[in-house]
Design a protein around this motif. Sequence first.
Motif, PDB file in Angstrom:
ATOM      1  N   ASN A  56       0.801  -1.233   0.000  1.00  0.00           N
ATOM      2  CA  ASN A  56       0.000   0.000   0.000  1.00  0.00           C
ATOM      3  C   ASN A  56       0.830   1.279   0.000  1.00  0.00           C
ATOM      4  OD1 ASN A  56      -2.203  -1.823   0.266  1.00  0.00           O
ATOM      5  ND2 ASN A  56      -1.978  -1.778   2.476  1.00  0.00           N
ATOM      6  N   ASN A  57       1.943   1.267  -0.706  1.00  0.00           N
ATOM      7  CA  ASN A  57       2.799   2.446  -0.812  1.00  0.00           C
ATOM      8  C   ASN A  57       2.793   2.965  -2.246  1.00  0.00           C
ATOM      9  OD1 ASN A  57       3.804   2.722   1.827  1.00  0.00           O
ATOM     10  ND2 ASN A  57       5.265   1.070   1.477  1.00  0.00           N
ATOM     11  N   GLY A  58       3.305   4.154  -2.410  1.00  0.00           N
ATOM     12  CA  GLY A  58       3.457   4.724  -3.739  1.00  0.00           C
ATOM     13  C   GLY A  58       4.473   5.840  -3.736  1.00  0.00           C
ATOM     14  N   ILE A  59       4.817   6.267  -4.928  1.00  0.00           N
ATOM     15  CA  ILE A  59       5.786   7.355  -5.113  1.00  0.00           C
ATOM     16  C   ILE A  59       5.311   8.188  -6.295  1.00  0.00           C
ATOM     17  CG2 ILE A  59       8.147   7.950  -5.804  1.00  0.00           C
ATOM     18  CD1 ILE A  59       9.001   5.205  -4.673  1.00  0.00           C
ATOM     19  N   THR A  60       5.410   9.489  -6.167  1.00  0.00           N
ATOM     20  CA  THR A  60       5.208  10.376  -7.307  1.00  0.00           C
ATOM     21  C   THR A  60       6.335  11.396  -7.287  1.00  0.00           C
ATOM     22  OG1 THR A  60       2.817  10.086  -7.241  1.00  0.00           O
ATOM     23  CG2 THR A  60       3.640  12.000  -8.440  1.00  0.00           C
ATOM     24  N   PHE A  61       7.198  11.322  -8.290  1.00  0.00           N
ATOM     25  CA  PHE A  61       8.282  12.290  -8.431  1.00  0.00           C
ATOM     26  C   PHE A  61       8.113  12.992  -9.765  1.00  0.00           C
ATOM     27  CE2 PHE A  61      12.289  13.510 -10.354  1.00  0.00           C
ATOM     28  CZ  PHE A  61      12.717  14.441  -9.422  1.00  0.00           C
ATOM     29  N   SER A  62       8.129  14.310  -9.736  1.00  0.00           N
ATOM     30  CA  SER A  62       7.966  15.095 -10.960  1.00  0.00           C
ATOM     31  C   SER A  62       9.108  16.085 -11.134  1.00  0.00           C
ATOM     32  CB  SER A  62       6.647  15.880 -10.918  1.00  0.00           C
ATOM     33  OG  SER A  62       5.545  15.015 -10.831  1.00  0.00           O
ATOM     34  N   ASN A  63       9.416  16.355 -12.386  1.00  0.00           N
ATOM     35  CA  ASN A  63      10.338  17.419 -12.755  1.00  0.00           C
ATOM     36  C   ASN A  63       9.552  18.373 -13.655  1.00  0.00           C
ATOM     37  OD1 ASN A  63      12.214  19.094 -13.983  1.00  0.00           O
ATOM     38  ND2 ASN A  63      13.802  17.535 -14.019  1.00  0.00           N
ATOM     39  N   ALA A  64       9.136  19.482 -13.095  1.00  0.00           N
ATOM     40  CA  ALA A  64       8.305  20.446 -13.823  1.00  0.00           C
ATOM     41  C   ALA A  64       9.052  21.086 -14.991  1.00  0.00           C
ATOM     42  CB  ALA A  64       7.797  21.520 -12.862  1.00  0.00           C
ATOM     43  N   GLU A  65      10.377  21.199 -14.881  1.00  0.00           N
ATOM     44  CA  GLU A  65      11.150  21.829 -15.954  1.00  0.00           C
ATOM     45  C   GLU A  65      11.046  21.059 -17.262  1.00  0.00           C
ATOM     46  OE1 GLU A  65      15.164  22.616 -14.754  1.00  0.00           O
ATOM     47  OE2 GLU A  65      14.519  23.760 -13.000  1.00  0.00           O
ATOM     48  N   ILE A  66      10.931  19.743 -17.164  1.00  0.00           N
ATOM     49  CA  ILE A  66      10.819  18.938 -18.388  1.00  0.00           C
ATOM     50  C   ILE A  66       9.420  18.338 -18.554  1.00  0.00           C
ATOM     51  CG2 ILE A  66      13.287  18.432 -18.430  1.00  0.00           C
ATOM     52  CD1 ILE A  66      12.579  15.567 -17.461  1.00  0.00           C
ATOM     53  N   GLY A  67       8.531  18.588 -17.607  1.00  0.00           N
ATOM     54  CA  GLY A  67       7.164  18.082 -17.698  1.00  0.00           C
ATOM     55  C   GLY A  67       7.090  16.570 -17.677  1.00  0.00           C
ATOM     56  N   ALA A  68       7.716  15.974 -16.664  1.00  0.00           N
ATOM     57  CA  ALA A  68       7.735  14.513 -16.574  1.00  0.00           C
ATOM     58  C   ALA A  68       7.555  14.061 -15.130  1.00  0.00           C
ATOM     59  CB  ALA A  68       9.040  13.959 -17.126  1.00  0.00           C
ATOM     60  N   THR A  69       6.905  12.910 -14.980  1.00  0.00           N
ATOM     61  CA  THR A  69       6.643  12.328 -13.670  1.00  0.00           C
ATOM     62  C   THR A  69       6.888  10.831 -13.713  1.00  0.00           C
ATOM     63  OG1 THR A  69       4.949  13.964 -13.122  1.00  0.00           O
ATOM     64  CG2 THR A  69       4.826  11.870 -11.946  1.00  0.00           C
ATOM     65  N   VAL A  70       7.496  10.333 -12.647  1.00  0.00           N
ATOM     66  CA  VAL A  70       7.517   8.893 -12.387  1.00  0.00           C
ATOM     67  C   VAL A  70       6.469   8.658 -11.318  1.00  0.00           C
ATOM     68  CG1 VAL A  70       8.852   6.939 -11.498  1.00  0.00           C
ATOM     69  CG2 VAL A  70       9.929   8.585 -13.052  1.00  0.00           C
ATOM     70  N   TRP A  71       5.504   7.824 -11.642  1.00  0.00           N
ATOM     71  CA  TRP A  71       4.314   7.595 -10.811  1.00  0.00           C
ATOM     72  C   TRP A  71       4.249   6.109 -10.482  1.00  0.00           C
ATOM     73  CZ3 TRP A  71      -0.355   4.964 -11.111  1.00  0.00           C
ATOM     74  CH2 TRP A  71      -1.421   5.475 -10.375  1.00  0.00           C
ATOM     75  N   VAL A  72       4.286   5.784  -9.200  1.00  0.00           N
ATOM     76  CA  VAL A  72       4.393   4.392  -8.772  1.00  0.00           C
ATOM     77  C   VAL A  72       3.308   4.054  -7.766  1.00  0.00           C
ATOM     78  CG1 VAL A  72       5.890   2.683  -7.634  1.00  0.00           C
ATOM     79  CG2 VAL A  72       6.918   4.499  -9.034  1.00  0.00           C
ATOM     80  N   THR A  73       2.629   2.932  -7.995  1.00  0.00           N
ATOM     81  CA  THR A  73       1.817   2.317  -6.952  1.00  0.00           C
ATOM     82  C   THR A  73       2.401   0.927  -6.733  1.00  0.00           C
ATOM     83  OG1 THR A  73       0.184   1.460  -8.527  1.00  0.00           O
ATOM     84  CG2 THR A  73      -0.302   3.583  -7.486  1.00  0.00           C
ATOM     85  N   GLU A  74       2.696   0.634  -5.481  1.00  0.00           N
ATOM     86  CA  GLU A  74       3.256  -0.669  -5.162  1.00  0.00           C
ATOM     87  C   GLU A  74       2.125  -1.681  -5.009  1.00  0.00           C
ATOM     88  OE1 GLU A  74       6.667  -0.679  -2.458  1.00  0.00           O
ATOM     89  OE2 GLU A  74       6.586   1.508  -2.520  1.00  0.00           O
ATOM     90  N   ILE A  75       2.472  -2.913  -4.742  1.00  0.00           N
ATOM     91  CA  ILE A  75       1.469  -3.947  -4.528  1.00  0.00           C
ATOM     92  C   ILE A  75       0.618  -3.550  -3.324  1.00  0.00           C
ATOM     93  CG2 ILE A  75       1.139  -6.360  -3.869  1.00  0.00           C
ATOM     94  CD1 ILE A  75       3.684  -6.993  -5.468  1.00  0.00           C
ATOM     95  N   THR A  76      -0.685  -3.793  -3.439  1.00  0.00           N
ATOM     96  CA  THR A  76      -1.611  -3.418  -2.374  1.00  0.00           C
ATOM     97  C   THR A  76      -2.284  -4.660  -1.790  1.00  0.00           C
ATOM     98  OG1 THR A  76      -3.382  -3.055  -3.975  1.00  0.00           O
ATOM     99  CG2 THR A  76      -2.057  -1.131  -3.344  1.00  0.00           C
ATOM    100  N   SER A  77      -2.844  -4.481  -0.615  1.00  0.00           N
ATOM    101  CA  SER A  77      -3.454  -5.595   0.110  1.00  0.00           C
ATOM    102  C   SER A  77      -4.873  -5.902  -0.349  1.00  0.00           C
ATOM    103  CB  SER A  77      -3.453  -5.293   1.608  1.00  0.00           C
ATOM    104  OG  SER A  77      -4.132  -4.077   1.863  1.00  0.00           O
ATOM    105  N   SER A  78      -5.494  -5.008  -1.097  1.00  0.00           N
ATOM    106  CA  SER A  78      -6.861  -5.220  -1.555  1.00  0.00           C
ATOM    107  C   SER A  78      -7.158  -4.272  -2.708  1.00  0.00           C
ATOM    108  CB  SER A  78      -7.851  -4.953  -0.411  1.00  0.00           C
ATOM    109  OG  SER A  78      -7.856  -3.571  -0.080  1.00  0.00           O
ATOM    110  N   ALA A  79      -8.275  -4.530  -3.374  1.00  0.00           N
ATOM    111  CA  ALA A  79      -8.707  -3.633  -4.448  1.00  0.00           C
ATOM    112  C   ALA A  79      -8.996  -2.241  -3.896  1.00  0.00           C
ATOM    113  CB  ALA A  79      -9.942  -4.206  -5.145  1.00  0.00           C
ATOM    114  N   ALA A  80      -9.590  -2.183  -2.706  1.00  0.00           N
ATOM    115  CA  ALA A  80      -9.886  -0.882  -2.091  1.00  0.00           C
ATOM    116  C   ALA A  80      -8.602  -0.105  -1.814  1.00  0.00           C
ATOM    117  CB  ALA A  80     -10.692  -1.074  -0.806  1.00  0.00           C
ATOM    118  N   GLU A  81      -7.577  -0.785  -1.309  1.00  0.00           N
ATOM    119  CA  GLU A  81      -6.292  -0.118  -1.049  1.00  0.00           C
ATOM    120  C   GLU A  81      -5.625   0.306  -2.354  1.00  0.00           C
ATOM    121  OE1 GLU A  81      -4.788   1.145   1.465  1.00  0.00           O
ATOM    122  OE2 GLU A  81      -6.083   0.376   3.043  1.00  0.00           O
TER     123      GLU A  81
END
Length: 137
Positions: A56-81
């Motif tokens: 149930n973790n995630g990461i969002t890192f963006s660089n506005a200067e180049i208009g790019a994001t690395v967007w991560v959702t890790e494995i979750t414990s349920s569909a709701a999570e």
Amino acid sequence: MIRAKIKLPKYGWTIYAYIAVHEYYTYEILDKMRSIGADRRVLARAHRNLTAGELNNGITFSNAEIGATVWVTEITSSAAEFFNSIVHEIRHLQQHIADAYGIEPDGEEVCYMCGEIALRLFPYCRGLLCEHCREHK
């Protein structure tokens, strides 16, 4: 893990999405973060997050200067999570884009932006939004 490269043409923004991530993919994700400008501090924090083995973790890192994001959702414990993780990380992403473009955080444009991000992510996420589908993957 599911990978997707998603474009938001209106904002000239590219999202590198990594969905249902296991720690096995840590270095691939860190390399992508580095390629869009993440510094050592950000990479160290992301490394700790990705290798912690927690659900149930995630990461969002963006660089506005180049208009790019690395967007991560890790494995979750349920569909709701998983849904919770998607919403949480989309919120970070929309804030990064809004800040870059000076978009009011409480206006309609930012709401439409969130909707566009969700629509573009849906084809990659839909199989993890249902417990039945998750069990049969």
